[in-house]
Design a protein around this motif. Structure first.
Motif, PDB file in Angstrom:
ATOM      1  N   LYS A   1       0.853  -1.187   0.000  1.00 38.64           N
ATOM      2  CA  LYS A   1       0.000   0.000   0.000  1.00 38.64           C
ATOM      3  C   LYS A   1       0.881   1.226   0.000  1.00 38.64           C
ATOM      4  O   LYS A   1       2.029   1.179   0.434  1.00 38.64           O
TER       5      LYS A   1
ATOM      6  N   ARG B   1       1.423  -1.692   5.137  1.00 43.70           N
ATOM      7  CA  ARG B   1       1.495  -3.097   4.763  1.00 43.70           C
ATOM      8  C   ARG B   1       2.587  -3.286   3.716  1.00 43.70           C
ATOM      9  O   ARG B   1       2.567  -2.683   2.651  1.00 43.70           O
TER      10      ARG B   1
ATOM     11  N   HIS C   1      -2.699  -5.953  11.202  1.00 42.36           N
ATOM     12  CA  HIS C   1      -2.979  -6.328   9.805  1.00 42.36           C
ATOM     13  C   HIS C   1      -4.239  -7.174   9.830  1.00 42.36           C
ATOM     14  O   HIS C   1      -4.219  -8.348  10.238  1.00 42.36           O
TER      15      HIS C   1
ATOM     16  N   ASP D   1      -8.985  -8.787   6.409  1.00 39.18           N
ATOM     17  CA  ASP D   1      -9.735  -8.297   5.248  1.00 39.18           C
ATOM     18  C   ASP D   1      -8.917  -7.340   4.375  1.00 39.18           C
ATOM     19  O   ASP D   1      -9.454  -6.690   3.485  1.00 39.18           O
TER      20      ASP D   1
ATOM     21  N   THR E   1      -7.322  -4.658   5.379  1.00 38.99           N
ATOM     22  CA  THR E   1      -7.196  -3.307   5.925  1.00 38.99           C
ATOM     23  C   THR E   1      -6.315  -3.353   7.166  1.00 38.99           C
ATOM     24  O   THR E   1      -5.939  -4.429   7.634  1.00 38.99           O
ATOM     25  N   GLU E   2      -5.970  -2.166   7.669  1.00 37.95           N
ATOM     26  CA  GLU E   2      -5.114  -2.094   8.843  1.00 37.95           C
ATOM     27  C   GLU E   2      -5.718  -1.184   9.886  1.00 37.95           C
ATOM     28  O   GLU E   2      -6.538  -0.321   9.579  1.00 37.95           O
TER      29      GLU E   2
ATOM     30  N   TRP F   1      -7.958   3.889  10.991  1.00 33.24           N
ATOM     31  CA  TRP F   1      -8.228   2.784  10.089  1.00 33.24           C
ATOM     32  C   TRP F   1      -7.638   3.119   8.727  1.00 33.24           C
ATOM     33  O   TRP F   1      -7.762   4.253   8.251  1.00 33.24           O
ATOM     34  N   ILE F   2      -7.001   2.132   8.105  1.00 33.30           N
ATOM     35  CA  ILE F   2      -6.462   2.344   6.761  1.00 33.30           C
ATOM     36  C   ILE F   2      -7.153   1.368   5.843  1.00 33.30           C
ATOM     37  O   ILE F   2      -7.130   0.141   6.050  1.00 33.30           O
ATOM     38  N   ASP F   3      -7.823   1.910   4.834  1.00 32.64           N
ATOM     39  CA  ASP F   3      -8.604   1.025   3.964  1.00 32.64           C
ATOM     40  C   ASP F   3      -7.714   0.381   2.916  1.00 32.64           C
ATOM     41  O   ASP F   3      -6.505   0.607   2.886  1.00 32.64           O
ATOM     42  N   LYS F   4      -8.343  -0.383   2.060  1.00 32.79           N
ATOM     43  CA  LYS F   4      -7.573  -1.151   1.080  1.00 32.79           C
ATOM     44  C   LYS F   4      -6.824  -0.246   0.125  1.00 32.79           C
ATOM     45  O   LYS F   4      -5.792  -0.613  -0.414  1.00 32.79           O
TER      46      LYS F   4
ATOM     47  N   ARG G   1      -6.273   4.710   2.338  1.00 35.37           N
ATOM     48  CA  ARG G   1      -6.761   5.952   2.914  1.00 35.37           C
ATOM     49  C   ARG G   1      -6.963   5.749   4.410  1.00 35.37           C
ATOM     50  O   ARG G   1      -7.474   4.727   4.847  1.00 35.37           O
TER      51      ARG G   1
ATOM     52  N   HIS H   1     -16.329   3.961  14.746  1.00 36.44           N
ATOM     53  CA  HIS H   1     -15.915   4.397  13.405  1.00 36.44           C
ATOM     54  C   HIS H   1     -16.918   5.454  12.923  1.00 36.44           C
ATOM     55  O   HIS H   1     -18.107   5.337  13.157  1.00 36.44           O
TER      56      HIS H   1
END
Lengths: 845, 231, 376
Positions: free
Chosen positions: C173, C201, C245, C248, C250-251, C272-275, C278, C314
């Protein structure tokens, strides 16, 4: 029965115990002192960084910055810590700007200390707790010292100290006084951050060595693990560096001082040998006193063997008690002499700070062993004497003396002399570190001294016979006749004194020959007007070198016609250590005077090797007296040198090989000169130039030839301090032995004294006769001892010195000293006789 | 000071006079009021069993042992008034001593042993040598004069001792069991010589013995028992 | 790489708290990270000498390529600046006085439940060099350099007993910069800000030499590069930090800044870090960090809350629960000096129902003494 005698004569037996104590004490004391004085073989930093397990060294014992960087990868291994160390000798200045005391500057990476196991276990408080990491390092002048050093220099935290370092005057500031409860930090140790010390010593980027400390201290004694670590370290070590276990360094340094310490040990043996002689005399006297009792026991049927055993037991008890006391005496003696020895090692070899004197189990065992052994040895003869005492009926018939036939038989003495001569034939024994032990020489010395001692009885009888016609009066006739009779006791008395006289007169010759040789060498060798070196530092191992910039500045002086600049560093041959010098080869071969053993050019250098002028010691040590090659390990790889000329040099005992300055600089990667000899222009006033240079360069030592000579001779005299002291001890013990021996003789002549008394022999005549007897014994000892001493002198100069140190000395016999000593000996003999007679008279009135 | 010529007689014919001598060693009395007079040239035998005090008496006479009480006079001089140096001189000049066990100086020859007392009194060399030769001859040992005592027989040694005791012409000769270590023949020889030489030299002799045969050479015999004399 | 990275730089989508303008320099004189700074790579991978504190931090879970064994690893290089005026100057020789480095490496053998770790403290010089213009680090046993492709980098860590971990890491990422206007705030003091750049990641592949064996390993890693001059507010005792990690793809990153009274500082945060890479963040008022279990070190006696329950709201997904559980209890990193001890270990993340949802690393710092004073 024995213990009743002890009770009755407590003072006497305490004296015997005391004699053993002194003998053991002298021997052990010298051992401990010389161990302590040269024990700290330069790894002074270990007081702070803890024990190291390996050393990484360059052959010249210097690493430059590139070499250190090349160790970066090796340093990153978590299984060990690499600890770079820089050290140098400097001198502190007192308030008037004069050199005060020599100090060891040690530079360590103080920040990396935090990683070391020893610090983790026992942290050192370098600064206040709240300091940040860079704040506690302080300024570029900040150093740390232990409490001992602070007291010695008279400083506290925040105070400044002026020092002479590498030819410059520098100021350091005491950041903190480290409280050292265990007294591990020497009182001459100054610790600083590595870059600080590099700057103070004007050696930017340089370190002396890198020590390796295992992370797993619990595995230190595991040989297999150590082997593994060593293999791993060696595998990754850059070229030009060598890895060795730390003990090897101790072994190297031990090797450097081996000859010196061996000589001391041998000398200290004299003390114990002469002490043994004294014990023999005393135990012998005891047997004489108990003669009647023993005779009575024999006539009652007591077996001779039992009597022997009782006497030996008595000697053994004296040995045990004396040895135990001797261990303590030795410690005290060591305390008194360690400073002197350390000074000598410092002056001659390398900087050493005294490790706290320690009394180990080995010391105790050695002391006990030596004391008991010599006591038993000394007691053997009297015990045999006691065993052969006839029964009372025989004894009543007259004065009785043990036969001691072997003392009258010259065969043993002659055999010993022959044996000594034969012992000279084999070559010397090679010791670790490359130095040689002249075993044959020492054996010959012992054999000749003993042989002379055994033959001295013959000399006594001979001398008495020659003097007989001159002895007309009753007193002299009586004394002469008793000497001529050569009783066993008389022979024993002479023999003991011969040992001491032989050693003393031998040493006279060696010292005088040395002194004469050095003087002569000086006169030839040192022709320059001025000599410049680092101020305040002595000893070959304390080489810092002069700051090259400073040297350049100095050489611009208009008064100089020619400057003989010398560079010097340690170098590693296959075994041990030697010195590699960089000199102006042309000037050395022509202009500068030397005493040549082989003129330059008389030896052909081997092709492919570097031509070198080598010292006699070097040539003998590496067997290149007729030419050849020697391989030396340098930071630039292995180099072959080949002698083209051999000069005499008494500056050190490791040997010096001099190559061209360019080669030296290339091989070592250094450009620091050690000294320079200045030849001034015609018409220039030497002392004025000296004074001017002193002002201009206050960090340098500037001396004219006369001053240099005085310093060198001063160091020489210092070397022999220990020898002189031991000689004095040996002599005192010998004289005491003579006193006891005479008492013993008188004790055994009771009948004669009774007769004389009845005949109207006056007390005065009795004492005078005894005095003449004592003087006669001393005369025989002097003649024999002097002959033995001449032989000793020859041995010391032509065999032992040559083999140990590779020096040729000019043999000189100090006639005046001999005569003076002879007169003293005769006087002491006479006085001893008188004193013994007086005492005996008093006792028996 | 004592006269050098020992055969002068400031004692008016009395060589030795002992009055009421007592001597003890610790608590043990050894001499109990001994009185004895010896004229010049007189030979007196003193007999008594072992432990009767004979040897102690001799030591008191020559000043080696001081007496507890009483007086010892020799040739008119009181020993008690003499200092140590004078007593030594007395022994050198006026007394000759013969021991039971000879007591020769083992490292001097027979000649030198006889010569020794003469040297002690400072006799001139020529006179001395002459006298020694004569005395040695008179005891029959001319051929043995260069031998050390070890090489002489018991009888020979005692004869040397006798010569030594007389070389300096003492006023008094003290002989303590002179034949005690000798066989009969040698003993008789020595006794005979004792008598002859003492008469020849005009020397008073006090012979201590427990052998009756020895008393034959004497003018008088006195017994001693438990520290007292019995005439 | 530079351009690519620039393109992928994204700021957090939600700004939740007030803005406190940081000063140019701290009271001691170090530069303070400025807002709105756009890092330039590879230069900004290097050292920022004028700033007081910096670290490069890698953690991750690895699996044996041909086998079942699993490991957790940590490699960290810390930098502490010296005198503020001198620190900015270039390195001075083999024994520099301008920068101090610490190298920490650790390995957790999740099968054997063993943990080994190693620290070296070194001044800048012959054993510690960090480039200012590139990712090139050589500090004690940790060596890091960019790979030739310009994207990935190699991390080499030496471990005791001839151990070694060599990993090539490639970001899966893009780099994430945390915080408002590029500044991650760690407390109310104006200077308590940092530039916080993370590769959330990375694919990690390489070799582990361990127990005399060479093992091919692969897994997923997390990299932090943080620069500041005042890492913690002065009233703060330490922090609890985790990165997860999630299975799904995401992190999650969450940290609780602990005040001296034990409460969570308002600037504690969850990201939260999306796929796509972001990041979405919330601050303390929107999440709780509860201790569900602890472990006491037999060596130091310190007690670490190694089991935690994070309940976070969230912005769009509502309440989410993450429970972090250590895979080995004893993952205490004992430093050479007193007070340098912390707990850093491989964990698993499980949901509220106890189902495993990812791999995590948990860091518990400041339990041995006040870190606030030391990191200011």
């Amino acid at each position: 029965m024995t213990f009743r005698h002890w009770k009755a004569k407590l003072g006497h037996y305490l004296l015997l115990v005391g004699i053993v104590a002194v003998g053991v004490g002298a021997f052990n004391g010298i051992r401990q002192a010389s161990r302590s004085a040269s024990a700290n073989f330069g790894l002074f930093n270990q007081a702070v960084s803890g024990r190291s397990d390996f050393l990484i060294e360059s052959p010249t014992q210097r690493f430059g910055p590139e070499q250190l960087s090349s160790l970066g990868r090796l340093a990153s291994d978590p299984d060990w810590h690499l600890v770079p160390v820089i050290e140098g000798s400097v001198t502190s200045l007192d308030a008037s700007g004069q050199p005060a005391s020599q100090l060891r500057l040690i530079g360590l990476d103080l920040l990396a200390l935090a990683n070391l196991p020893s610090i983790l276990e026992d942290p050192i408080e370098f600064a206040e707790e709240e300091s940040t990491w860079h704040e506690w390092l302080g300024s570029a002048q900040d150093v740390w010292i232990g409490r001992g050093a602070a007291d010695k220099l008279g400083v506290e935290e925040g105070d400044s100290v002026s020092i002479l370092a590498s030819g410059r005057i520098m100021e350091v500031s005491v950041r903190k006084v480290l409280e050292d409860d265990d007294s591990n930090l020497g009182d001459d140790l100054v610790l600083g951050d590595l870059p600080t010390i590099q700057a103070l010593l004007s050696r930017p980027g340089e370190v002396n060595r890198v020590e390796v400390v295992l992370a797993r201290t619990d595995m230190r004694e595991d040989r297999g693990y150590l082997e593994q670590i060593r293999d791993r370290l060696s595998g990754d070590l850059p070229t030009g560096m060598r890895l060795s276990p730390t003990e090897n360094r101790a072994a190297d340094r031990a090797a450097m001082t081996a000859a010196f310490r061996l000589n001391l040990t041998i000398l200290s043996l004299i003390a114990i040998l002469v002490g043994a002689y004294l014990i023999l005399q005393a135990l012998d006297a005891a047997v004489v006193r108990k003669r009647t009792e023993i005779a009575t026991l024999r006539s009652l049927g007591v077996n001779g063997r039992i009597i022997f055993f009782i006497c030996i037991l008595e000697a053994g008890v004296i040995g045990v008690l004396g040895s135990l006391s001797g261990i303590g005496v030795g410690y005290l003696l060591a305390l008194g002499s360690v400073g002197m020895l350390a000074d000598t090692v410092n002056a001659l070899y390398f900087a050493t700070s005294m490790e706290a004197l320690s009394l180990t189990w080995t010391d105790c065992l050695v002391g006990l062993g030596i004391g008991i052994f010599f006591s038993l040895l000394a007691g053997w003869l009297p015990a045999r004497d006691a065993m052969s005492t006839p029964p009372a009926q025989v004894l009543s018939k007259g004065d009785w003396s043990p036969g001691f036939d072997w003392l009258r038989n010259p065969k043993t003495g002659i055999l010993l002399l022959l044996f000594g001569a034969l012992a000279l034939l084999p070559p010397p024994f090679m010791m670790e570190g490359g130095s040689k032990m002249p075993v044959g020489g020492f054996l010959a010395a012992g054999a000749w001294i003993l042989g002379a001692a055994l033959l001295s009885g013959q000399m006594l009888v001979l001398l008495a016979g020659w003097l007989r016609p001159f002895c007309q009066g009753p007193v002299s006739r009586l004394a002469c006749s008793r000497l001529r009779d050569g009783s066993s006791r008389h022979r024993l008395a002479v023999a003991g004194l011969v040992v001491a006289v032989g050693m003393v007169t031998g040493m006279f010759q060696m010292v005088d020959s040395f002194r004469g040789t050095i003087r002569e060498w000086f006169d030839v060798r040192f022709q320059a007007e001025l000599y410049i070196s680092e101020r305040g530092v002595t000893g070959a191992g304390n080489i810092n070198g002069i700051d090259p910039l400073l040297m350049d500045e100095l050489l611009e002086d208009p008064a100089i016609e020619y400057a003989d600049v010398m560079y010097l560093c340690h170098a590693r041959p296959k075994v041990g250590i030697t010195l590699l010098a960089g000199v102006d080869m042309d000037a050395w071969s022509s202009r500068i005077r030397q005493i040549w053993l082989k003129q330059p050019g008389s030896l052909t250098p081997v092709e492919g090797s570097e031509p070198a002028l080598v010292s006699e010691t070097f040539a003998r040590r590496f067997e290149v007296l007729e030419g050849g090659t020697v391989e030396l390990d340098t930071p630039n790889g292995k180099k072959l040198i080949s002698p083209v000329g051999i000069f005499t040099d008494y500056g050190n005992e490791f040997g010096t090989a001099a190559v061209s300055i360019d080669s030296w600089k290339k091989w070592t990667g250094s450009d620091r000169p050690i000294n320079v000899s200045l030849y001034l222009k015609e018409g220039v006033n030497t002392n004025e130039t000296r004074d001017r240079l002193r002002l201009a360069f206050p960090g340098l030592e500037v001396r004219n030839a006369k001053e240099l000579r005085e310093v060198a001779l001063g160091i020489f005299e210092q070397t022999f301090q220990a020898t002189t002291a031991l000689n004095a001890i040996g002599l005192c013990v010998a004289f005491a032995g003579l006193l006891l021996g005479l008492l013993s003789i008188f004790d055994e002549s009771v009948r004669t004294w009774t007769t004389l008394r009845h005949l109207g022999f006056s007390n005065r005549q009795f004492i005078l006769s005894a005095g003449l007897e004592g003087a006669g014994i001393a005369l025989a000892a002097l003649v024999c001892g002097a002959l033995a001493g001449l032989a000793m002198g020859w041995l010391l100069i032509f065999v032992i010195n040559v083999q140990s140190f590779g020096w040729t000395l000019l043999w000189q016999i100090p006639l005046f000293d001999f005569l003076r000593f002879g007169a003293l000996l005769l006087l002491v003999g006479f006085v001893s006789g008188c004193a013994s007679a007086f005492y005996w008279n008093l006792k028996n009135r | 000071m004592f006269p050098i010529a020992s055969n002068e007689d400031p004692g008016n014919g009395i060589a030795l006079n002992l009055s009421s001598i007592t001597k003890s060693f610790g608590e043990v009395p050894v001499l109990r009021g001994v009185d004895l007079e010896l004229k010049s040239g007189e030979r007196v035998a003193l007999m008594g069993p072992s432990g009767s005090g004979k040897s102690t008496l001799l030591n008191c006479i020559c000043g080696i042992e001081p007496v507890d009480s009483g007086e010892v006079r020799m040739a008119g001089r009181l020993l008690g008034d003499l200092k140590v140096g004078d007593l030594e001189r007395l022994r050198r000049e006026s007394i000759g001593y013969v021991f039971q066990s000879f007591h020769l100086l083992p490292t001097l020859t027979a000649f030198e042993n006889v010569e020794f007392p003469a040297q002690l009194i400072g006799m001139a060399k020529e006179e001395r040598i002459e006298k020694v030769k004569r005395l040695i001859e008179s005891v029959g040992l001319t051929d043995r004069s260069t031998h050390l005592p070890d090489a002489l027989s018991g009888g020979e040694r005692q004869r040397v001792a006798l010569a030594r005791a007389l070389i300096h012409r003492p006023a008094l000769l003290l002989a303590d069991e002179p034949t005690g270590s000798l066989d009969t023949e040698n003993g008789n020889q020595v006794l005979k010589l004792l008598k002859t030489l003492s008469i020849e030299h005009g020397v008073a002799l006090l012979l201590v013995t427990h052998d009756h045969a020895s008393t034959d050479i004497c003018d008088r015999v006195i017994s001693m028992r438990d520290g007292s004399l019995i005439s | 790489m530079r351009i690519t990275t620039l393109c992928f730089l994204l700021l957090p989508l939600v700004l939740q708290s007030e803005w406190i303008e940081p000063p140019t320099r701290t009271a001691k004189g170090y530069l303070v990270p400025a807002p709105d700074y756009v890092p330039v790579f590879p230069a900004d991978h290097g050292s920022h000498r004028a700033y007081g504190i910096e670290w490069w931090y890698w953690v991750g879970h690895l699996k044996e390529k041909e086998g079942e064994r699993e490991f957790g690893f940590q490699s960290t290089v810390f930098r502490l600046a010296g005198d503020p005026v001198e620190a900015a100057k270039p390195a001075d020789g083999n024994f520099g006085t301008r920068q101090l480095y610490l190298a920490h490496s650790a390995l957790s053998d999740l099968g054997e439940k063993t943990y080994l770790h190693h620290e070296r403290v070194l001044r800048e010089g012959w054993q510690a060099k960090v480039s200012s213009g590139d990712l090139a680090i050589k500090v004690a046993g940790i060596e890091v350099q960019m790979l030739e492709d310009g994207e990935g980098h190699q991390v080499f860590s030496r471990l005791p007993e001839e151990g070694m971990l060599k990993l090539e890491m490639h970001p899966i990422k893009p780099l994430v910069t945390f915080g408002d206007r590029g500044l991650s705030r760690k407390g109310g003091s104006p200077a308590a800000v940092s530039w916080y750049w993370t590769y959330p990641r990375l694919e990690a592949k390489g070799t582990l030499r361990y127990g005399g064996e060479e093992i091919a390993v692969q897994g997923t890693a997390w990299m932090d590069h943080e620069i500041s001059s005042s890492q913690l507010g002065e009233n703060l005792a330490g922090w609890d930090w985790t990165c997860v990690h999630l299975d799904d793809g995401t992190e999650l990153k969450a940290y609780r800044l602990r005040q001296k009274d034990g409460k969570a500082d308002p600037w504690s945060a969850v990201y939260w870090i999306d796929k796509a890479g972001r990041a979405t963040s919330i601050y303390a008022k929107d999440f709780t960090w509860k201790e569900e279990g602890s472990w006491t070190s037999p060596d130091t006696g310190l007690s670490y809350p190694t089991s935690v329950r994070i309940e976070a709201t969230h912005p769009t997904r509502g309440k989410l629960v993450y429970r972090i559980r250590p895979l080995i209890d004893n993952q205490e990193f004992r430093g050479n000096g007193r007070g340098n001890d912390y707990w850093e270990g491989a964990c698993e993340a499980i949901d509220g129902n106890g189902k495993k949802i990812g791999n995590a690393y948990l860091e518990l710092a400041g339990y041995g003494g006040s870190l606030g004073a030391r990191l200011n």
